[in-house]
Design an enzyme around this catalytic site. Sequence first.
Site, mmCIF file in Angstrom:
data_model
loop_
_atom_site.group_PDB
_atom_site.id
_atom_site.type_symbol
_atom_site.label_atom_id
_atom_site.label_comp_id
_atom_site.label_asym_id
_atom_site.label_seq_id
_atom_site.Cartn_x
_atom_site.Cartn_y
_atom_site.Cartn_z
ATOM 1 N N SER A 112 1.182 -1.350 0.057
ATOM 2 C CA SER A 112 -0.367 -0.028 0.031
ATOM 3 C C SER A 112 0.876 0.990 -0.319
ATOM 4 C CB SER A 112 -0.303 0.209 1.220
ATOM 5 O OG SER A 112 -1.862 -1.324 1.641
ATOM 6 N N SER A 116 -3.410 -3.017 -3.285
ATOM 7 C CA SER A 116 -2.420 -1.837 -2.460
ATOM 8 C C SER A 116 -3.958 -0.508 -2.052
ATOM 9 C CB SER A 116 -2.117 -1.707 -3.514
ATOM 10 O OG SER A 116 -0.769 -0.492 -3.662
ATOM 11 N N ASP A 131 -4.094 2.454 -1.519
ATOM 12 C CA ASP A 131 -3.687 3.861 -1.402
ATOM 13 C C ASP A 131 -4.748 5.040 -1.164
ATOM 14 O OD1 ASP A 131 -1.371 2.772 -3.328
ATOM 15 O OD2 ASP A 131 -2.626 2.229 -4.766
#
Length: 390
Positions: A264, A302, A304
């Site tokens: 991340s 991920s 984000d």
Amino acid sequence: MSRKKLNLFFSQQFFVVIILLFLGETMLSAQDRGRVRDFGLRIGILPTGKWNSITDVKGVLVGHTTLIKGDSIRTGVTAILPHGGNIFQQKVPGAIYVGNGFGKLAGYTQVEELGNIETPIILTNTLSVSVALGAVVKYTLNLPGNEDICSVNGLVGETNDGWLNDIRGSHVKEEDVLSAIYRAKSGPVEEGCVGAGTGTICLGFKGGIGTASRKLPENLGGWTVGVLVQTNFGGILRINGAPVGIELGRYYLKGKIANQDSGSCMIVVATDAPLLHRNLKRLAVRAVLGLARCGGFSSNGSGDYVIAFSTNPDCRINYHSDKRVLSLKEVRNDRMSSLFLAVVEATEEAVYNSLFQAADMIGRKGHKIKALPIPEVLDICKKYNILHSR
């Protein structure tokens, strides 16, 4: 001197020489690290602030607690304070943008509903969010003037450092979070394998904490935009457009590379421009473009997130104000573009700083991740003619 004593003497001297050589290599390795600008790389066209850091935004403070113990604890906490006062009593406008929602950001919904931030922003590892949340709430409740407060929206972001760190061991404690808050200060920010970036991996190399800033010229407002990142994402590393990851042979879909597409990235954006929730959200959206310029692409795994806030005094929300109608200033929509460029450039450079400042690390189960090899990177930059003179 007897032969026995003589042999002992030379054995001791040999041992000392070996230790000195080892330390020498370690120190040389540390001296070889630095920020991207130390090596002649210039990112974008806008000038930086004094420290090229999120702390260039007046009032912003940053603190770290780094936990490196034994062979498997590689984690920590990073605290970002919008200002040094009572943030609950003097809330700042805030917004959050979710680039990809595979994450455990605590405090998101209230920021989006009310448009303000009322506590320090805490970054840590995935399984320590609850501990960090409890600590930042405790910190806020214990501040003078908050004795009657019964609701606190703590804001805690995370990335998963479980490849290098014994994340299941829950090694981050309340005192570690409080220590990061109390240590927070202005000035240069420590980068690389520190705080919440201690055990992270980025674009196939050791990641960490990175920061950068941009200052607009006076005819564009003279405002500063600062960014801090906790990099733990995958992709194909590019620097100023050069295919560095491909040239180095470490990138997504190239063989088996640890965490090459998961992890991340937490991005914290600060500015002294007078912005409220809506335009802070627009600013936060552009920060993800900085990740893309580095080679990130928000893979499935991920998380984000971008947390953006303004420190401008004309935008503060006074908790004790009894005014029915607030009068707050904000930059016009058609004057936002230079701020958008600033946040893209600062995010991109902050990611590079996290990579350039990080060092090799061995962690849980003997897992090892190498730092970005700076000499090789500089050779690639020369090849693509993107290296400026120091």
